[in-house]
Design an enzyme around this catalytic site. Structure first.
Site, mmCIF file in Angstrom:
data_model
loop_
_atom_site.group_PDB
_atom_site.id
_atom_site.type_symbol
_atom_site.label_atom_id
_atom_site.label_comp_id
_atom_site.label_asym_id
_atom_site.label_seq_id
_atom_site.Cartn_x
_atom_site.Cartn_y
_atom_site.Cartn_z
ATOM 1 N N SER A 45 0.829 -1.205 0.000
ATOM 2 C CA SER A 45 0.000 0.000 0.000
ATOM 3 C C SER A 45 0.863 1.254 0.000
ATOM 4 O O SER A 45 0.486 2.275 -0.581
ATOM 5 C CB SER A 45 -0.965 0.003 1.179
ATOM 6 O OG SER A 45 -0.269 -0.106 2.399
ATOM 7 N N GLU A 46 2.050 1.194 0.654
ATOM 8 C CA GLU A 46 3.020 2.287 0.553
ATOM 9 C C GLU A 46 4.445 1.751 0.620
ATOM 10 O O GLU A 46 4.704 0.706 1.238
ATOM 11 C CB GLU A 46 2.842 3.338 1.657
ATOM 12 C CG GLU A 46 1.737 4.340 1.403
ATOM 13 C CD GLU A 46 0.485 4.056 2.193
ATOM 14 O OE1 GLU A 46 -0.526 4.741 1.976
ATOM 15 O OE2 GLU A 46 0.512 3.126 3.023
ATOM 16 N N THR A 47 5.345 2.501 -0.003
ATOM 17 C CA THR A 47 6.789 2.292 0.084
ATOM 18 C C THR A 47 7.413 3.633 0.433
ATOM 19 O O THR A 47 7.002 4.670 -0.099
ATOM 20 C CB THR A 47 7.357 1.784 -1.248
ATOM 21 O OG1 THR A 47 6.794 0.498 -1.552
ATOM 22 C CG2 THR A 47 8.879 1.656 -1.202
#
Length: 304
Positions: A45-47
């Site tokens: 969902s995020e990096t």
């Protein structure tokens, strides 16, 4: 150039729970286009990408990417990135300060016997309450009816403390479990006031899901369409700030424990604190535990 990364599960104390995060530690020299491509490759969902701070008084510049876009602030990426950096650090600092597009984000570090056990961020912006939506309009985004939406505490509303979300309350745990994203309705309602995601919750929490006082879910746009997020710190802290703003208490600290991801097999526990003074929200915080999962290196084609 070999670039290091570490992945962690955030808002959980056990492997394969919480929300996955990839932290790229050697991000210097990467272009925005390359960062976006790497985030899409990880498909979490995020990096996050860790860069030297512009101001030496701060600890790092952190850029946050979903699989489809860069965002100015997010919850679990800050909690997880701080956990990684604090765990690696030789100096046991009690707080890290990150430079992000939404502003400066302080993250408190909690240790036991020298080991990092949890981290807690402070939202970078004051609470803003933006557009209100009808129950029918909001419910259509998650394939429910207006009767499933509870409006006696608050109407469905877009709120932000750095990242905007549509927040709505459901009457029952059963309705929460039954919700599904409706792409056509979703596209008619969002984006609005900067909000691209829907965070919805219920107070109807069974005893088996203690210590959670609310259960929540969140739908967002991913690389392959609408997807569910197992733990959304920035939405949870914005909602906690909204709850505190609605609370008649003029001063003090309001605490809340929120569960998310239970219905998708990645149970997450998010702990919030909101401070009020003179009847106004003055700070909002969210934190939790993390578990390191993987580490490795990668090299981009063409880099020496």
């Amino acid at each position: 150039m070999q670039r290091r990364y570490i992945t962690v599960d955030v808002f959980t104390d056990r492997a394969f729970g919480g929300n996955q995060l990839a932290v790229v530690l050697d991000a210097g020299g990467l272009s925005t286009k390359q960062m976006q491509a790497i985030a899409t490759e990880f498909n979490y969902s995020e990096t996050t990408f860790v860069l030297p701070p512009r101001d030496k008084a701060h600890d790092a510049q952190v850029r946050i990417f979903t699989p489809v876009q860069e965002i100015g602030f997010a919850g679990h990426p800050n909690v997880g990135t701080a956990f990684v950096l604090a765990s690696m650090a030789k100096e046991g600092k009690p707080r890290l300060l990150f430079e992000e597009k939404a502003g400066l984000v302080p993250v408190e570090i909690v240790r036991e016997q020298g080991r990092v056990i949890r981290t807690e961020l402070t939202a970078p912006q004051p609470l803003e309450r933006l557009s209100r939506l009808s129950a029918a309009e909001a419910a259509s985004c998650i394939s429910l009816g207006a009767g499933d939406i509870r409006t006696d505490n608050h109407e469905p509303q877009i709120v932000t403390v750095g990242n905007a979300f549509l927040v709505m309350e459901l009457h029952s745990r059963e309705a929460l479990k039954r919700a599904r994203p409706d792409a056509a309705a979703y596209g008619k309602v969002l984006p609005r006031d900067g909000a691209r995601s829907v965070w919805f919750y219920t107070r109807d929490v069974p005893a088996a899901e203690a210590p959670c006082e609310r259960q929540a879910r969140m739908f967002m746009r991913g690389a392959s369409g609408l997807v569910e997020d197992p733990a959304t710190g920035s939405a949870t802290v914005a909602a906690a700030a909204l709850f505190a703003d609605l609370d008649p208490a003029r001063d003090g600290e309001l605490k809340l424990t929120v569960g998310q991801g239970f219905d998708m097999g990645r149970p997450s526990i998010l702990s919030t604190r909101v401070h009020k003074q003179g009847g106004k929200v003055v700070s909002a915080h969210v934190g939790g535990s993390c578990v390191q999962m993987m580490e490795g290196t990668f090299r981009l084609a063409g880099e020496e």
